[in-house]
Design a protein around this motif. Structure first.
Motif, mmCIF file in Angstrom:
data_model
loop_
_atom_site.group_PDB
_atom_site.id
_atom_site.type_symbol
_atom_site.label_atom_id
_atom_site.label_comp_id
_atom_site.label_asym_id
_atom_site.label_seq_id
_atom_site.Cartn_x
_atom_site.Cartn_y
_atom_site.Cartn_z
ATOM 1 N N MET A 1 0.829 -1.211 0.000
ATOM 2 C CA MET A 1 0.000 0.000 0.000
ATOM 3 C C MET A 1 0.860 1.257 0.000
ATOM 4 O O MET A 1 0.580 2.231 -0.705
ATOM 5 N N VAL A 2 1.920 1.237 0.808
ATOM 6 C CA VAL A 2 2.813 2.400 0.861
ATOM 7 C C VAL A 2 3.441 2.646 -0.497
ATOM 8 O O VAL A 2 3.522 3.787 -0.974
ATOM 9 N N GLU A 3 3.873 1.574 -1.170
ATOM 10 C CA GLU A 3 4.487 1.720 -2.475
ATOM 11 C C GLU A 3 3.498 2.303 -3.478
ATOM 12 O O GLU A 3 3.865 3.102 -4.347
ATOM 13 N N GLY A 4 2.229 1.929 -3.352
ATOM 14 C CA GLY A 4 1.206 2.488 -4.228
ATOM 15 C C GLY A 4 1.040 3.980 -4.028
ATOM 16 O O GLY A 4 0.855 4.728 -4.990
ATOM 17 N N LEU A 5 1.122 4.442 -2.777
ATOM 18 C CA LEU A 5 1.038 5.876 -2.500
ATOM 19 C C LEU A 5 2.238 6.614 -3.071
ATOM 20 O O LEU A 5 2.106 7.711 -3.622
ATOM 21 N N VAL A 6 3.401 6.005 -2.941
ATOM 22 C CA VAL A 6 4.629 6.642 -3.444
ATOM 23 C C VAL A 6 4.566 6.815 -4.949
ATOM 24 O O VAL A 6 5.048 7.804 -5.499
ATOM 25 N N ARG A 7 3.932 5.859 -5.638
ATOM 26 C CA ARG A 7 3.920 5.858 -7.096
ATOM 27 C C ARG A 7 2.591 6.331 -7.690
ATOM 28 O O ARG A 7 2.381 6.214 -8.899
ATOM 29 N N SER A 8 1.714 6.882 -6.891
ATOM 30 C CA SER A 8 0.452 7.396 -7.401
ATOM 31 C C SER A 8 0.706 8.632 -8.272
ATOM 32 O O SER A 8 1.559 9.459 -7.943
ATOM 33 N N PRO A 9 0.012 8.781 -9.402
ATOM 34 C CA PRO A 9 0.265 9.929 -10.284
ATOM 35 C C PRO A 9 0.103 11.286 -9.599
ATOM 36 O O PRO A 9 0.892 12.198 -9.816
#
Length: 310
Positions: A1-9
């Motif tokens: 989940m954290v990685e998804g936040l880091v890579r969110s557009p």
């Protein structure tokens, strides 16, 4: 989940306590060399193209001096909303910027957020908006202007990881330093068509307006490493051309010129690479060149279409 936040557009980083560490970390993330830039909006700037000018300034581009007394249709391109934002998009792509961070985002109007969201969609850049202070309804109002999904981060550890994200865009050949003082000055020119023509003029050692006026979109190599120039004395409509290699410092300048034409809807191979839609903006290159000490190899025009007819 954290990685998804880091890579969110698009991510809004919420600094609820307006702690100095957040602004320091944000400003410290500015590293154009790895494709990450930070915009600090000019306080109190109310003119329509103000935020676009801040983005261009962050990218190291020099803008023409504002002249409020000049009629709008003769105004400098950077004082007009569409040209200013188009230029910002062109330079972000040409310089392979992958992450755009905007601090003090709570001071911007929802309309400015909408402009940033449009820039993100046009370039694919990762956009981080740093909100200093309590969120709540004010943030919700601004976020609606994004007209796209976004993530909210209020944990410092995750925010720091996001600020360190570069966007991972290929940067081969981008950011090469100027070979001399003249080249360095040209690299700071703000309008992509102005910068592109001056780059071609210096890189190919051409001072013939007719030859530069004849350069088409098809005459620029896909990666910007070569340029086909009409033969001397052949006329701007001649198909006789000679390919010349282009030094690395000029690649992003020429690529930005082509991006300008593409974003303006001019995609046909025979469209002139350095042609403006507004003859006033064409003529402004004469003043830009004079300020740089580089006489621009163009003809002065008295009306549209913004290109020599010969």
């Amino acid at each position: 989940m954290v990685e998804g936040l880091v890579r969110s557009p698009v991510v809004v980083l919420v600094d609820a306590e307006d702690h100095p560490a957040w602004i320091q970390a944000s400003l410290g993330a500015h590293r154009p060399g790895v494709g990450r830039v930070v915009v600090h909006p000019t306080a109190g700037a109310s003119h329509p193209a103000g935020l676009a000018q801040d983005v261009l300034g962050t990218l190291g581009k020099r803008l023409p001096q504002r002249r409020p007394e000049v009629p709008r249709h003769k105004a400098g391109w950077a004082d007009m909303v569409r040209p200013a934002w188009r230029a910002a998009a062109c330079w972000i792509n040409a310089h392979r910027i992958g992450h755009l961070i905007v601090v003090r985002a709570q001071t911007l109007t929802p309309a400015r957020w909408a402009q940033l969201a449009d820039l993100q969609r046009r370039t694919g850049v990762f956009l981080s908006l740093v909100w200093h202070g309590e969120a709540g309804q004010p943030l919700d109002k601004h976020a609606r202007a994004l007209r796209a999904s976004y993530a909210v981060v209020d944990e410092q550890e995750v925010a720091w990881r996001r600020l360190g994200h570069s966007g991972q865009r290929s940067r081969a050949g981008i950011g090469a330093r100027g070979e001399n003082a003249a080249v360095s000055r040209v690299q700071r020119v703000g309008h992509p068509l102005h910068a592109g023509l001056l780059a071609a003029q210096l890189a190919c050692q051409v001072d013939d307006p007719c030859r530069l006026a004849g350069v088409r979109l098809a005459d620029l190599a896909p990666d910007g490493t070569g340029l086909a120039l009409p033969h001397a004395g052949a006329g701007r409509w001649s198909y006789a051309r000679t390919w010349q290699p282009v030094p690395a410092w000029a690649w992003p300048l020429l690529l930005a010129a082509r991006a300008w034409q593409h974003q303006a809807g001019h995609r046909h191979d025979v469209w002139r690479l350095f042609q403006h839609d507004n003859f006033h903006h064409h003529n402004q290159l004469i003043d830009v060149g004079a300020e740089l000490g580089i006489p621009a190899a163009i003809e002065h025009l008295d009306g549209d279409p913004a290109w020599p007819k010969g």
